[in-house]
Design a protein around this motif. Structure first.
Motif, PDB file in Angstrom:
ATOM      1  N   LYS A 113     -25.618 -31.892  24.423  1.00 42.03           N
ATOM      2  CA  LYS A 113     -25.634 -33.262  23.887  1.00 42.03           C
ATOM      3  C   LYS A 113     -26.475 -34.164  24.783  1.00 42.03           C
ATOM      4  O   LYS A 113     -26.763 -33.835  25.939  1.00 42.03           O
ATOM      5  CB  LYS A 113     -24.206 -33.798  23.796  1.00 42.03           C
ATOM      6  CG  LYS A 113     -23.384 -33.088  22.745  1.00 42.03           C
ATOM      7  CD  LYS A 113     -22.147 -33.885  22.402  1.00 42.03           C
ATOM      8  CE  LYS A 113     -21.428 -33.236  21.229  1.00 42.03           C
ATOM      9  NZ  LYS A 113     -20.229 -33.949  20.837  1.00 42.03           N
ATOM     10  N   TYR A 114     -26.817 -35.313  24.239  1.00 41.40           N
ATOM     11  CA  TYR A 114     -27.531 -36.329  25.021  1.00 41.40           C
ATOM     12  C   TYR A 114     -26.511 -37.301  25.605  1.00 41.40           C
ATOM     13  O   TYR A 114     -25.420 -37.474  25.053  1.00 41.40           O
ATOM     14  CB  TYR A 114     -28.550 -37.050  24.131  1.00 41.40           C
ATOM     15  CG  TYR A 114     -29.715 -36.149  23.803  1.00 41.40           C
ATOM     16  CD1 TYR A 114     -30.807 -36.080  24.666  1.00 41.40           C
ATOM     17  CD2 TYR A 114     -29.678 -35.319  22.696  1.00 41.40           C
ATOM     18  CE1 TYR A 114     -31.855 -35.205  24.410  1.00 41.40           C
ATOM     19  CE2 TYR A 114     -30.728 -34.444  22.425  1.00 41.40           C
ATOM     20  CZ  TYR A 114     -31.812 -34.395  23.291  1.00 41.40           C
ATOM     21  OH  TYR A 114     -32.832 -33.524  23.047  1.00 41.40           O
ATOM     22  N   PRO A 115     -26.860 -37.945  26.745  1.00 36.08           N
ATOM     23  CA  PRO A 115     -25.907 -38.840  27.398  1.00 36.08           C
ATOM     24  C   PRO A 115     -25.277 -39.868  26.448  1.00 36.08           C
ATOM     25  O   PRO A 115     -24.077 -40.147  26.529  1.00 36.08           O
ATOM     26  CB  PRO A 115     -26.742 -39.513  28.491  1.00 36.08           C
ATOM     27  CG  PRO A 115     -27.766 -38.476  28.849  1.00 36.08           C
ATOM     28  CD  PRO A 115     -28.087 -37.772  27.550  1.00 36.08           C
ATOM     29  N   SER A 116     -26.070 -40.403  25.519  1.00 34.63           N
ATOM     30  CA  SER A 116     -25.534 -41.433  24.620  1.00 34.63           C
ATOM     31  C   SER A 116     -24.484 -40.878  23.659  1.00 34.63           C
ATOM     32  O   SER A 116     -23.765 -41.634  23.017  1.00 34.63           O
ATOM     33  CB  SER A 116     -26.675 -42.053  23.807  1.00 34.63           C
ATOM     34  OG  SER A 116     -27.264 -41.043  22.999  1.00 34.63           O
ATOM     35  N   GLN A 117     -24.386 -39.548  23.583  1.00 39.18           N
ATOM     36  CA  GLN A 117     -23.439 -38.952  22.639  1.00 39.18           C
ATOM     37  C   GLN A 117     -22.105 -38.596  23.288  1.00 39.18           C
ATOM     38  O   GLN A 117     -21.237 -38.031  22.623  1.00 39.18           O
ATOM     39  CB  GLN A 117     -24.054 -37.674  22.037  1.00 39.18           C
ATOM     40  CG  GLN A 117     -25.327 -37.944  21.233  1.00 39.18           C
ATOM     41  CD  GLN A 117     -26.004 -36.653  20.795  1.00 39.18           C
ATOM     42  OE1 GLN A 117     -26.210 -35.752  21.611  1.00 39.18           O
ATOM     43  NE2 GLN A 117     -26.339 -36.574  19.521  1.00 39.18           N
ATOM     44  N   ILE A 118     -21.952 -38.890  24.581  1.00 38.66           N
ATOM     45  CA  ILE A 118     -20.698 -38.556  25.253  1.00 38.66           C
ATOM     46  C   ILE A 118     -20.105 -39.800  25.904  1.00 38.66           C
ATOM     47  O   ILE A 118     -20.783 -40.821  26.046  1.00 38.66           O
ATOM     48  CB  ILE A 118     -20.886 -37.413  26.296  1.00 38.66           C
ATOM     49  CG1 ILE A 118     -21.861 -37.833  27.405  1.00 38.66           C
ATOM     50  CG2 ILE A 118     -21.379 -36.138  25.611  1.00 38.66           C
ATOM     51  CD1 ILE A 118     -22.008 -36.785  28.519  1.00 38.66           C
ATOM     52  N   SER A 119     -18.836 -39.725  26.287  1.00 38.73           N
ATOM     53  CA  SER A 119     -18.136 -40.907  26.825  1.00 38.73           C
ATOM     54  C   SER A 119     -18.606 -41.238  28.241  1.00 38.73           C
ATOM     55  O   SER A 119     -19.258 -40.422  28.902  1.00 38.73           O
ATOM     56  CB  SER A 119     -16.635 -40.639  26.858  1.00 38.73           C
ATOM     57  OG  SER A 119     -16.336 -39.715  27.890  1.00 38.73           O
TER      58      SER A 119
END
Ligand SMILES: Nc1ncnc2c1ncn2[C@@H]1O[C@H](COP(=O)(O)OP(=O)(O)OP(=O)(O)O)[C@@H](O)[C@H]1O
Ligand SMILES: [Mg+2]
Length: 242
Positions: A145-151
């Motif tokens: 995943k990309y950083p923007s897709q995780i908490s």
């Protein structure tokens, strides 16, 4: 992994830092002496603007003192060029910031692999070690995943995996839990405790008095100097009652 003896792994000798500002010179660090041994876990506390980030930046070599000496992981930093410091830092100090600072265009896995690129680790090895580190921080499922897709908590754990990529003896955090909820902060803290038990040296700035109270050694920056241990402001550190 580390040189588990009692030689300091971080040594600051009479460090002064003066910033040039429009209003004139601003003396931020006024003769800081600090000695930290391998395997210590140290909290840096102090009011906003007291010089904590400035002090941390001396240890990472991100900034350099106006006068005084800095030795970290056996290296005298004050006479190295900026390039040489950056190269040295990549191997010796893992840095974790308040706002994670993962590269948004890279996946989590690629972010963790990145520091290994700079020290010439083979590509296959980079990927394998990065996956191992993501397992260590309990994030294998979000590797692609990309950083923007995780908490935020997950981003910070990824940032810690990245900081560990080249197995540095020293890990430095500037408010690494400052932007996290209590549960995520607790996970990061537990991870730091594990790393310390494995021999890493960790120095972290925190405004969280409960967290500071759980860290074995606390140093307070006040007005550009370190306060003696028996004079630390108890409003900054909540020691567990027993
Ligand atoms: N590059 C710079 N140029 C000029 N002044 C600076 C610079 N960096 C920091 N300062 C000043 O130095 C002082 C200490 O800043 P520093 O960021 O170290 O504080 P801090 O203890 O980390 O604060 P906070 O808890 O708010 O993060 C402040 O007065 C700040 O405005
Ligand atoms: Mg700061």
């Amino acid at each position: 992994m580390t040189n588990g003896n009692d030689k300091p792994v971080i040594l600051l000798e009479n460090v002064e830092k003066v910033y040039k500002t429009k209003a004139g010179p601003l003396r931020v660090l006024k003769g800081v002496n600090l000695s930290i041994n391998a395997g210590e876990f140290v909290a840096i506390v102090g009011p906003s603007g007291s010089g904590k980030s400035t002090l941390i930046n001396m240890i990472t070599g991100i900034d350099r003192p106006t006068s005084g000496e800095v030795f970290v992981a056996g290296q005298r930093l004050t006479h190295l060029s900026e390039n040489a410091v950056a190269k040295w830092r990549g191997k010796n100090v893992g840095v974790v910031f308040q706002f994670f600072q993962l590269l948004p265009t890279l996946t989590v896995l690629e972010n963790v692999m990145m520091p290994m690129h700079y020290v010439g680790t083979y590509k296959g090895q980079r990927r394998q070690r990065a996956m191992e580190l993501l397992e260590l921080v309990d994030l294998p499922d979000v590797a692609h995943k990309y950083p923007s897709q995780i908490s935020g908590g997950q981003q910070q754990r990824a940032a810690i995996a990245r900081a560990l990529a080249n197995d540095p003896p020293v890990i430095v955090g500037d408010e690494p839990t400052g932007n996290l909820d209590m549960v995520s902060a607790g996970l990061i803290f537990a991870l730091f405790e594990d790393l310390v038990s494995q021999g890493k040296t960790i120095v972290m700035v925190t405004h969280d008095r409960d967290l500071a109270g759980q860290i074995p050694r606390v140093e307070e920056v006040r007005d550009g100097q370190l306060v003696p241990a028996d004079q630390i402001d108890e409003r900054l550190v909540a020691r567990a009652q027993d």
